[in-house]
Design a protein around this motif. Sequence first.
Motif, PDB file in Angstrom:
ATOM      1  N   ASP A 237       0.827  -1.205   0.000  1.00  0.00           N
ATOM      2  CA  ASP A 237       0.000   0.000   0.000  1.00  0.00           C
ATOM      3  C   ASP A 237       0.861   1.256   0.000  1.00  0.00           C
ATOM      4  O   ASP A 237       1.668   1.457   0.912  1.00  0.00           O
ATOM      5  CB  ASP A 237      -0.907  -0.036   1.233  1.00  0.00           C
ATOM      6  N   ARG A 238       0.692   2.094  -1.008  1.00  0.00           N
ATOM      7  CA  ARG A 238       1.437   3.350  -1.089  1.00  0.00           C
ATOM      8  C   ARG A 238       0.545   4.564  -0.836  1.00  0.00           C
ATOM      9  O   ARG A 238       1.024   5.687  -0.807  1.00  0.00           O
ATOM     10  CB  ARG A 238       2.084   3.490  -2.476  1.00  0.00           C
ATOM     11  N   ALA A 239      -0.733   4.336  -0.688  1.00  0.00           N
ATOM     12  CA  ALA A 239      -1.664   5.452  -0.551  1.00  0.00           C
ATOM     13  C   ALA A 239      -2.336   5.503   0.826  1.00  0.00           C
ATOM     14  O   ALA A 239      -3.180   6.362   1.070  1.00  0.00           O
ATOM     15  CB  ALA A 239      -2.740   5.370  -1.639  1.00  0.00           C
ATOM     16  N   GLY A 240      -1.991   4.585   1.717  1.00  0.00           N
ATOM     17  CA  GLY A 240      -2.589   4.595   3.049  1.00  0.00           C
ATOM     18  C   GLY A 240      -4.038   4.193   3.077  1.00  0.00           C
ATOM     19  O   GLY A 240      -4.826   4.759   3.841  1.00  0.00           O
ATOM     20  N   VAL A 241      -4.421   3.214   2.246  1.00  0.00           N
ATOM     21  CA  VAL A 241      -5.828   2.798   2.196  1.00  0.00           C
ATOM     22  C   VAL A 241      -6.084   1.535   3.019  1.00  0.00           C
ATOM     23  O   VAL A 241      -7.234   1.102   3.141  1.00  0.00           O
ATOM     24  CB  VAL A 241      -6.282   2.561   0.739  1.00  0.00           C
ATOM     25  N   VAL A 242      -5.032   0.922   3.591  1.00  0.00           N
ATOM     26  CA  VAL A 242      -5.186  -0.350   4.299  1.00  0.00           C
ATOM     27  C   VAL A 242      -5.047  -0.158   5.801  1.00  0.00           C
ATOM     28  O   VAL A 242      -4.079   0.452   6.280  1.00  0.00           O
ATOM     29  CB  VAL A 242      -4.146  -1.394   3.820  1.00  0.00           C
ATOM     30  N   ILE A 243      -6.019  -0.679   6.547  1.00  0.00           N
ATOM     31  CA  ILE A 243      -5.936  -0.799   8.000  1.00  0.00           C
ATOM     32  C   ILE A 243      -5.655  -2.272   8.279  1.00  0.00           C
ATOM     33  O   ILE A 243      -6.398  -3.147   7.845  1.00  0.00           O
ATOM     34  CB  ILE A 243      -7.252  -0.361   8.672  1.00  0.00           C
ATOM     35  N   PHE A 244      -4.562  -2.538   8.980  1.00  0.00           N
ATOM     36  CA  PHE A 244      -4.081  -3.910   9.156  1.00  0.00           C
ATOM     37  C   PHE A 244      -4.383  -4.395  10.561  1.00  0.00           C
ATOM     38  O   PHE A 244      -4.037  -3.736  11.546  1.00  0.00           O
ATOM     39  CB  PHE A 244      -2.570  -3.947   8.888  1.00  0.00           C
ATOM     40  N   GLY A 245      -5.024  -5.546  10.685  1.00  0.00           N
ATOM     41  CA  GLY A 245      -5.377  -6.072  11.989  1.00  0.00           C
ATOM     42  C   GLY A 245      -5.001  -7.531  12.131  1.00  0.00           C
ATOM     43  O   GLY A 245      -5.051  -8.299  11.170  1.00  0.00           O
ATOM     44  N   GLY A 246      -4.605  -7.923  13.323  1.00  0.00           N
ATOM     45  CA  GLY A 246      -4.261  -9.320  13.586  1.00  0.00           C
ATOM     46  C   GLY A 246      -4.166  -9.566  15.071  1.00  0.00           C
ATOM     47  O   GLY A 246      -4.436  -8.682  15.890  1.00  0.00           O
ATOM     48  N   SER A 247      -3.767 -10.775  15.436  1.00  0.00           N
ATOM     49  CA  SER A 247      -3.637 -11.119  16.855  1.00  0.00           C
ATOM     50  C   SER A 247      -2.600 -12.215  17.018  1.00  0.00           C
ATOM     51  O   SER A 247      -2.150 -12.821  16.042  1.00  0.00           O
ATOM     52  CB  SER A 247      -4.981 -11.575  17.436  1.00  0.00           C
ATOM     53  N   PHE A 248      -2.244 -12.469  18.277  1.00  0.00           N
ATOM     54  CA  PHE A 248      -1.316 -13.544  18.602  1.00  0.00           C
ATOM     55  C   PHE A 248      -2.043 -14.744  19.203  1.00  0.00           C
ATOM     56  O   PHE A 248      -1.404 -15.659  19.730  1.00  0.00           O
ATOM     57  CB  PHE A 248      -0.256 -13.036  19.584  1.00  0.00           C
ATOM     58  N   SER A 249      -3.361 -14.752  19.134  1.00  0.00           N
ATOM     59  CA  SER A 249      -4.142 -15.825  19.747  1.00  0.00           C
ATOM     60  C   SER A 249      -3.857 -17.184  19.115  1.00  0.00           C
ATOM     61  O   SER A 249      -3.830 -18.204  19.801  1.00  0.00           O
ATOM     62  CB  SER A 249      -5.640 -15.512  19.640  1.00  0.00           C
ATOM     63  N   ALA A 250      -3.630 -17.210  17.792  1.00  0.00           N
ATOM     64  CA  ALA A 250      -3.426 -18.481  17.109  1.00  0.00           C
ATOM     65  C   ALA A 250      -2.021 -19.042  17.334  1.00  0.00           C
ATOM     66  O   ALA A 250      -1.842 -20.257  17.386  1.00  0.00           O
ATOM     67  CB  ALA A 250      -3.673 -18.318  15.612  1.00  0.00           C
ATOM     68  N   VAL A 251      -1.026 -18.176  17.466  1.00  0.00           N
ATOM     69  CA  VAL A 251       0.340 -18.668  17.636  1.00  0.00           C
ATOM     70  C   VAL A 251       0.714 -18.851  19.100  1.00  0.00           C
ATOM     71  O   VAL A 251       1.664 -19.577  19.407  1.00  0.00           O
ATOM     72  CB  VAL A 251       1.363 -17.730  16.963  1.00  0.00           C
ATOM     73  N   MET A 252       0.010 -18.198  20.011  1.00  0.00           N
ATOM     74  CA  MET A 252       0.297 -18.344  21.438  1.00  0.00           C
ATOM     75  C   MET A 252      -0.782 -19.222  22.076  1.00  0.00           C
ATOM     76  O   MET A 252      -0.639 -20.423  22.152  1.00  0.00           O
ATOM     77  CB  MET A 252       0.348 -16.969  22.098  1.00  0.00           C
ATOM     78  N   PHE A 253      -1.865 -18.595  22.523  1.00  0.00           N
ATOM     79  CA  PHE A 253      -3.014 -19.325  23.037  1.00  0.00           C
ATOM     80  C   PHE A 253      -4.201 -18.377  23.054  1.00  0.00           C
ATOM     81  O   PHE A 253      -4.042 -17.172  23.299  1.00  0.00           O
ATOM     82  CB  PHE A 253      -2.754 -19.897  24.442  1.00  0.00           C
ATOM     83  N   PRO A 254      -5.422 -18.870  22.763  1.00  0.00           N
ATOM     84  CA  PRO A 254      -6.596 -17.998  22.611  1.00  0.00           C
ATOM     85  C   PRO A 254      -6.897 -17.128  23.820  1.00  0.00           C
ATOM     86  O   PRO A 254      -7.354 -15.995  23.673  1.00  0.00           O
ATOM     87  CB  PRO A 254      -7.733 -19.000  22.345  1.00  0.00           C
ATOM     88  N   ALA A 255      -6.647 -17.639  25.028  1.00  0.00           N
ATOM     89  CA  ALA A 255      -6.978 -16.876  26.230  1.00  0.00           C
ATOM     90  C   ALA A 255      -6.105 -15.639  26.400  1.00  0.00           C
ATOM     91  O   ALA A 255      -6.411 -14.775  27.217  1.00  0.00           O
ATOM     92  CB  ALA A 255      -6.852 -17.758  27.477  1.00  0.00           C
TER      93      ALA A 255
END
Length: 264
Positions: A237-255
Amino acid sequence: MSKVLPEQHWQVGSVREEVRLRHRRIVLSSYARRLLPFDPDLRIQCVHFPNQAALDLFPTTLWAQVAARRLRKASARLLAGGETLGYRPLREAVADYLNTSRGVKCTAEQVLIVSGAQEGLDRTARLLLNPGDPAWMEEPGYPGAAAVLRAVGAKLCGVPVDAEGLELERGRRRWPNPKLVYVTPAHQFPLGVTMSLRRRLALLEWARKSGVLIFEDDYDSEYRYSGRPVPALQGLDRAGVVIFGGSFSAVMFPAMRLGYLVVR
């Protein structure tokens, strides 16, 4: 002024069982009535959980040792908190991780700590969408994301997914003016396809020209059988149109409930 708090002031007296009084029925807001919680019985019926890590292999002893060592050095400033975006050293670590492993271009100032990708989408939707605003959803797509968008009153616009990911041209023909686009380009849920480079570039260029924002849910990007990870859509993205979201629940633990948003 007493310097010693009497022990009896720490304890409540005996609690008697009282007759419950009738009260008026609580009227929920229109937002609350649109919320659709997940059915817990659906998880019980599943044999394979696609978002469940190998919890029996998690190094709990090592985790406890590291956590205890860190807490022994906890300062008053750490315990007080108060940073709007989240604990800065954590945001710096997240930014470094995303730059290295996902090709995300960001600094700690762009990282917002949240409880998970779902909360990140909820915050985004509340800030960007008014009731009735159209929002693209992959079809089939993640039910949790659909629930969030529906709860804020957005008009859900299902866009089909093929072997290259979200079918941009079909979406443009059917729903030409969305306010927000939700995609899982790294590992589409539930089909598992990875959005092609050609489709990614086309989506970004269309969003830039149309003034549309994209919410990239980096779902299951850490898991792959071979090869290097596919860089995030945000990295292109060169125009700032993307908001990026994620988590560590899958690689660590859901809780753990630790997620992040990368904003413009």
